[in-house]
Scaffold this active site. Structure first.
Site, PDB file in Angstrom:
ATOM      1  CG  ASP A  48     -33.129  76.304  29.162  1.00 14.36           C
ATOM      2  OD1 ASP A  48     -34.078  75.521  29.146  1.00 14.36           O
ATOM      3  OD2 ASP A  48     -31.928  76.114  28.691  1.00 14.36           O
ATOM      4  CD  GLU A 212     -34.772  69.910  32.572  1.00  8.54           C
ATOM      5  OE1 GLU A 212     -33.390  69.813  32.474  1.00  8.54           O
ATOM      6  OE2 GLU A 212     -35.539  69.506  31.864  1.00  8.54           O
TER       7      GLU A 212
END
Length: 530
Positions: A48, A212
């Site tokens: 991420d 997301e």
């Protein structure tokens, strides 16, 4: 933050696209493009990722889940060569389970973060799926970082990103547990609290499932949200844009797997060189190694980004295998993330992270200078033990060797090296009834080996792709004896498998200790960038 971009002319060559910068300032030092980099940029689980440039340096952060210290920070002068400069979260202060008291938090903790610089401060926003969305700030990237403040309290939130508009108004966008929809809040100008309950600005489960990891930008009067969709292993990267921050947003897929073997290329950050050259950093899920880092060239066409290798007129690109270096005017860099350690410093080197919050009374670098001393606590196995010290794999294939001094071993103690994951395996010395034995353990089996009679032993693990094998030396490393068969390793708790040092005791741990003299890490891969 508002971003401006130079205009680029692109040509498709036989091997790669080549950037031709047309608008560099006349008084600027001429940027250089020397050499070709190869993806993955970092064969390591910086999951991420988000990235910014501050002055002439680039900074990358990543999710760290249950590992402590959390929120690793990497620095690069050129977007290619990175080193670890610290962490923003020294402990996870959100409950006893993070101390492995009454349970554990494997797979919880710090999820996808974002980093921005605003008004003289660095801001890192991060979610924990059970506690809320938090922010920590620092005047310098190396800290000290402030105690995390809850921007929004409560479970079920993920992946926040802040944005300060030209008029001074502050906003926060985030997703929810399970991914999607995207929710926008007004924030206080200091970025430490929200001013409303939030508004859903994107909800499209048919076209954008599992939406997301949003990252907010502004360019040429458009608000942009860069976001992954479709899931970690199979998704793509979408960009949404609107003239109004509240929407409505139109969207376009800008990066997909295409004809490559890079499944699910998405979730990351957009950054520009000082002369306006655009780049995108993202992850790719790579088995037991976790979510490894790729760097993609990026260009703007009709106020839409095109990322990676894309023919003229194509909306979406695909990941590049290699590409010319980003423009860079500085001295050549050869830095890389830290790995080996002689334990000669007064603090742990920044590559090390504990499996949960450590008990600082049970480890020391000063009790025996030049050694890492781990003092066992009672546990039934490795996964229930505290103070397991880990580092990320930095290569597809590697050797990780530790020299262990056994003079502090006591009955009931286990000490050694391991691959920490949900089906953990390791090579350990076990003391029972005054005798020491070398054993190899897996999730379902323990294989007893030879008696250990010397004071020191060298333990080695070798990773080749998604397998590990173990060996040992009792002659100061002159020769190593293989122990056991090759063992599969797996992606676990949303993180890659990790080489680790550990000790614990199944009996009374008082007075015992394991002294690790050094750890030597050796890449078995050819360098990606030299």
């Amino acid at each position: 933050m508002s971003r401006d971009s130079g205009k680029f002319s692109w040509r498709v060559g036989a091997i790669a696209f080549v950037f031709l910068l047309l608008t560099a300032p006349a008084n600027a030092e001429q940027p250089k493009t020397e050499g070709v980099y190869r993806n993955p940029l970092l064969y390591s689980d910086y999951s991420d990722p988000d990235v910014i440039r501050a002055g002439s340096n680039y900074y990358l952060i990543a999710s760290s889940f249950h590992f402590v210290p959390g929120l690793p920070i990497l620095q690069s002068p050129d977007l290619i060569h990175w080193t670890i400069v610290g962490h923003a979260l020294p402990r996870i202060p959100f409950g006893p389970a993070y101390d492995m008291a009454g349970g554990n938090r494997y797979g919880r903790g710090v999820w996808a973060p974002s980093i921005r610089q605003h008004d003289g401060l660095f801001y890192i926003y991060f979610p924990t799926p059970d506690e809320g969305i938090f922010v920590t700030t620092a005047a310098k990237i190396t800290g000290p970082w402030s105690t995390p403040v809850a921007v929004i309290s409560g479970p079920g939130l993920e992946d926040p990103c802040p944005f300060w508009d030209e008029d001074g108004k502050a906003y926060l966008v985030h997703s929810v547990y399970g991914a999607g929809p995207l929710i926008l809040h007004r924030m206080a100008p200091d970025g430490k609290s929200v001013l409303d309950q939030g508004k859903v600005i994107v909800r499209d489960p048919e076209s954008l499932p599992t939406l997301e990891g949003p990252k907010f930008y502004k360019r040429n009067g458009y608000y942009y949200i860069f976001a992954p969709f479709g899931g970690v292993g199979t998704g793509s990267q979408v960009v949404l844009r609107s003239r109004s921050i509240d929407g409505p947003y139109e969207h376009r897929v800008v990066l997909a797997q295409g004809t490559t073997d890079v499944n699910g290329p998405h979730q990351g950050g957009y950054v520009e060189t000082p002369d306006g050259q655009a780049w995108f950093i993202h992850f790719h899920s790579s088995g037991a190694h976790g979510r490894i880092v790729y760097l993609e060239p990026m260009r703007w066409e009709n106020d839409w980004p095109v990322i990676g290798e894309a023919a003229p007129g194509a909306e979406a690109g695909q990941p590049v295998a290699s590409w010319p270096f980003p423009h860079y005017a500085g001295a050549p860099s050869h830095q890389h993330p830290q790995t080996s350690d002689e334990f000669s410093a007064s603090q742990l080197s920044p590559q090390w992270e504990w499996n949960h919050n450590p008990d600082n009374a049970h480890w020391s670098l000063t009790a025996r200078p030049g050694f890492l001393r781990l003092m066992p606590m009672k546990a039934g196995d490795l996964l229930s033990a505290r103070n397991t010290l880990t580092q990320q794999m930095q290569d597809k294939s590697l050797e990780f060797t530790a020299r262990l001094d056994l003079q502090g071993m006591r009955d009931g103690m286990h000490a050694g090296i391991a691959i920490l994951e949900k089906s953990a395996s390791g090579l350990q010395v076990v003391e029972a009834d005054g005798k020491r034995t070398l054993t190899l353990f897996t999730k379902s089996n323990v294989v007893e080996g030879p008696a250990v009679t010397g004071q020191t032993i060298e333990l080695r693990l070798r990773v080749d792709r998604d397998t590990v094998s173990y060996s040992y030396s009792i002659d100061e490393g002159k020769s190593f004896q293989a122990f056991g068969e090759t063992i599969p390793i797996t992606f676990s708790w949303w993180k890659g498998s990790r080489p680790s040092l550990f000790t614990y005791s199944t009996g009374d741990p008082d007075g015992g200790y394991a002294d690790f003299d050094w750890v030597h890490y050796l890449s078995r891969d050819q360098s990606a960038h030299q």
